[in-house]
Scaffold this motif. Structure first.
Motif, PDB file in Angstrom:
ATOM      1  N   GLY A 261      -5.990  12.194  18.791  1.00 50.36           N
ATOM      2  CA  GLY A 261      -5.731  11.315  17.665  1.00 50.36           C
ATOM      3  C   GLY A 261      -5.829   9.866  18.122  1.00 50.36           C
ATOM      4  O   GLY A 261      -5.680   9.569  19.307  1.00 50.36           O
ATOM      5  N   GLY A 262      -6.083   8.970  17.216  1.00 46.16           N
ATOM      6  CA  GLY A 262      -6.145   7.551  17.557  1.00 46.16           C
ATOM      7  C   GLY A 262      -4.773   6.907  17.487  1.00 46.16           C
ATOM      8  O   GLY A 262      -3.760   7.570  17.274  1.00 46.16           O
ATOM      9  N   ASN A 263      -4.738   5.608  17.650  1.00 53.27           N
ATOM     10  CA  ASN A 263      -3.504   4.819  17.595  1.00 53.27           C
ATOM     11  C   ASN A 263      -3.489   3.967  16.337  1.00 53.27           C
ATOM     12  O   ASN A 263      -4.542   3.608  15.813  1.00 53.27           O
ATOM     13  N   VAL A 264      -2.297   3.608  15.886  1.00 56.65           N
ATOM     14  CA  VAL A 264      -2.126   2.646  14.803  1.00 56.65           C
ATOM     15  C   VAL A 264      -1.405   1.442  15.378  1.00 56.65           C
ATOM     16  O   VAL A 264      -0.330   1.579  15.966  1.00 56.65           O
ATOM     17  N   SER A 265      -2.010   0.271  15.234  1.00 58.81           N
ATOM     18  CA  SER A 265      -1.422  -0.977  15.732  1.00 58.81           C
ATOM     19  C   SER A 265      -1.335  -1.968  14.575  1.00 58.81           C
ATOM     20  O   SER A 265      -2.341  -2.222  13.899  1.00 58.81           O
ATOM     21  N   ILE A 266      -0.128  -2.502  14.335  1.00 62.55           N
ATOM     22  CA  ILE A 266       0.079  -3.465  13.253  1.00 62.55           C
ATOM     23  C   ILE A 266       0.752  -4.712  13.823  1.00 62.55           C
ATOM     24  O   ILE A 266       1.794  -4.614  14.471  1.00 62.55           O
ATOM     25  N   VAL A 267       0.147  -5.866  13.551  1.00 68.51           N
ATOM     26  CA  VAL A 267       0.740  -7.152  13.900  1.00 68.51           C
ATOM     27  C   VAL A 267       0.851  -7.941  12.600  1.00 68.51           C
ATOM     28  O   VAL A 267      -0.159  -8.221  11.955  1.00 68.51           O
ATOM     29  N   THR A 268       2.093  -8.269  12.197  1.00 65.65           N
ATOM     30  CA  THR A 268       2.296  -8.973  10.929  1.00 65.65           C
ATOM     31  C   THR A 268       3.573  -9.804  10.982  1.00 65.65           C
ATOM     32  O   THR A 268       4.494  -9.490  11.730  1.00 65.65           O
ATOM     33  N   ASP A 269       3.604 -10.848  10.152  1.00 66.79           N
ATOM     34  CA  ASP A 269       4.815 -11.662  10.007  1.00 66.79           C
ATOM     35  C   ASP A 269       5.737 -11.087   8.936  1.00 66.79           C
ATOM     36  O   ASP A 269       6.941 -11.122   9.060  1.00 66.79           O
ATOM     37  N   GLN A 270       5.124 -10.583   7.837  1.00 68.47           N
ATOM     38  CA  GLN A 270       5.901 -10.029   6.737  1.00 68.47           C
ATOM     39  C   GLN A 270       5.354  -8.659   6.373  1.00 68.47           C
ATOM     40  O   GLN A 270       4.153  -8.505   6.145  1.00 68.47           O
ATOM     41  N   PHE A 271       6.260  -7.679   6.297  1.00 65.56           N
ATOM     42  CA  PHE A 271       5.892  -6.294   6.001  1.00 65.56           C
ATOM     43  C   PHE A 271       6.726  -5.843   4.819  1.00 65.56           C
ATOM     44  O   PHE A 271       7.952  -5.988   4.829  1.00 65.56           O
TER      45      PHE A 271
ATOM     46  N   ASN B 160       0.645 -11.265   5.983  1.00 69.78           N
ATOM     47  CA  ASN B 160       1.403 -10.482   5.000  1.00 69.78           C
ATOM     48  C   ASN B 160       0.759  -9.115   4.857  1.00 69.78           C
ATOM     49  O   ASN B 160      -0.445  -9.017   4.621  1.00 69.78           O
ATOM     50  N   LEU B 161       1.567  -8.068   4.971  1.00 70.37           N
ATOM     51  CA  LEU B 161       1.085  -6.697   4.812  1.00 70.37           C
ATOM     52  C   LEU B 161       1.995  -5.987   3.821  1.00 70.37           C
ATOM     53  O   LEU B 161       3.216  -5.982   3.983  1.00 70.37           O
ATOM     54  N   GLU B 162       1.398  -5.407   2.775  1.00 74.84           N
ATOM     55  CA  GLU B 162       2.188  -4.813   1.695  1.00 74.84           C
ATOM     56  C   GLU B 162       1.630  -3.454   1.297  1.00 74.84           C
ATOM     57  O   GLU B 162       0.424  -3.284   1.146  1.00 74.84           O
ATOM     58  N   PHE B 163       2.530  -2.481   1.142  1.00 71.75           N
ATOM     59  CA  PHE B 163       2.198  -1.154   0.645  1.00 71.75           C
ATOM     60  C   PHE B 163       3.001  -0.918  -0.611  1.00 71.75           C
ATOM     61  O   PHE B 163       4.229  -0.987  -0.576  1.00 71.75           O
ATOM     62  N   THR B 164       2.331  -0.662  -1.742  1.00 66.70           N
ATOM     63  CA  THR B 164       3.042  -0.429  -3.002  1.00 66.70           C
ATOM     64  C   THR B 164       2.435   0.734  -3.758  1.00 66.70           C
ATOM     65  O   THR B 164       1.217   0.917  -3.760  1.00 66.70           O
ATOM     66  N   GLY B 165       3.292   1.495  -4.379  1.00 69.56           N
ATOM     67  CA  GLY B 165       2.894   2.517  -5.327  1.00 69.56           C
ATOM     68  C   GLY B 165       2.144   3.695  -4.764  1.00 69.56           C
ATOM     69  O   GLY B 165       1.635   3.686  -3.662  1.00 69.56           O
ATOM     70  N   GLY B 166       2.108   4.708  -5.567  1.00 67.93           N
ATOM     71  CA  GLY B 166       1.369   5.913  -5.280  1.00 67.93           C
ATOM     72  C   GLY B 166       0.764   6.431  -6.568  1.00 67.93           C
ATOM     73  O   GLY B 166       0.892   5.813  -7.612  1.00 67.93           O
ATOM     74  N   SER B 167       0.081   7.546  -6.460  1.00 71.88           N
ATOM     75  CA  SER B 167      -0.515   8.169  -7.645  1.00 71.88           C
ATOM     76  C   SER B 167      -0.591   9.667  -7.394  1.00 71.88           C
ATOM     77  O   SER B 167      -0.067  10.169  -6.405  1.00 71.88           O
ATOM     78  N   ALA B 168      -1.289  10.368  -8.247  1.00 71.48           N
ATOM     79  CA  ALA B 168      -1.466  11.812  -8.072  1.00 71.48           C
ATOM     80  C   ALA B 168      -2.204  12.131  -6.780  1.00 71.48           C
ATOM     81  O   ALA B 168      -2.143  13.244  -6.283  1.00 71.48           O
ATOM     82  N   PHE B 169      -2.886  11.143  -6.213  1.00 78.34           N
ATOM     83  CA  PHE B 169      -3.644  11.338  -4.983  1.00 78.34           C
ATOM     84  C   PHE B 169      -2.786  11.156  -3.733  1.00 78.34           C
ATOM     85  O   PHE B 169      -3.229  11.411  -2.626  1.00 78.34           O
TER      86      PHE B 169
END
Length: 75
Positions: free
Chosen positions: A59-69, A33-42
């Motif tokens: 630049g590098g690479n971003v690799s994501i392996v997940t069942d739920q995003f 499970n991978l979850e991104f929520t909310g933000g702030s002044a930053f």
């Protein structure tokens, strides 16, 4: 990063950058499970790999392996 559940909340982030000749690192995430929520002044929650102006490194690479995003709440 390897875990069952990973949550980035309220501007939680992983960043990899270069501003010179060296390469930025890669970001690899494996999670059921991978979850991104909310933000702030930053800023928002997220993952980034950047090269700054004038840098000669790659630049590098971003690799994501997940069942739920999940993106929510301004992430």
């Amino acid at each position: 990063l390897n875990a069952d559940t990973i949550r980035f909340a309220n501007s939680g982030a992983i960043n990899s950058t270069t501003n010179g000749a060296g390469a930025a690192g890669s970001v690899e995430i494996t999670a059921r499970n991978l979850e991104f929520t909310g933000g702030s002044a930053f800023g928002t929650s997220g993952i980034s790999v950047e090269t700054f102006p004038g840098s000669t490194g790659r630049g590098g690479n971003v690799s994501i392996v997940t069942d739920q995003f999940r993106l929510a709440g301004g992430a």
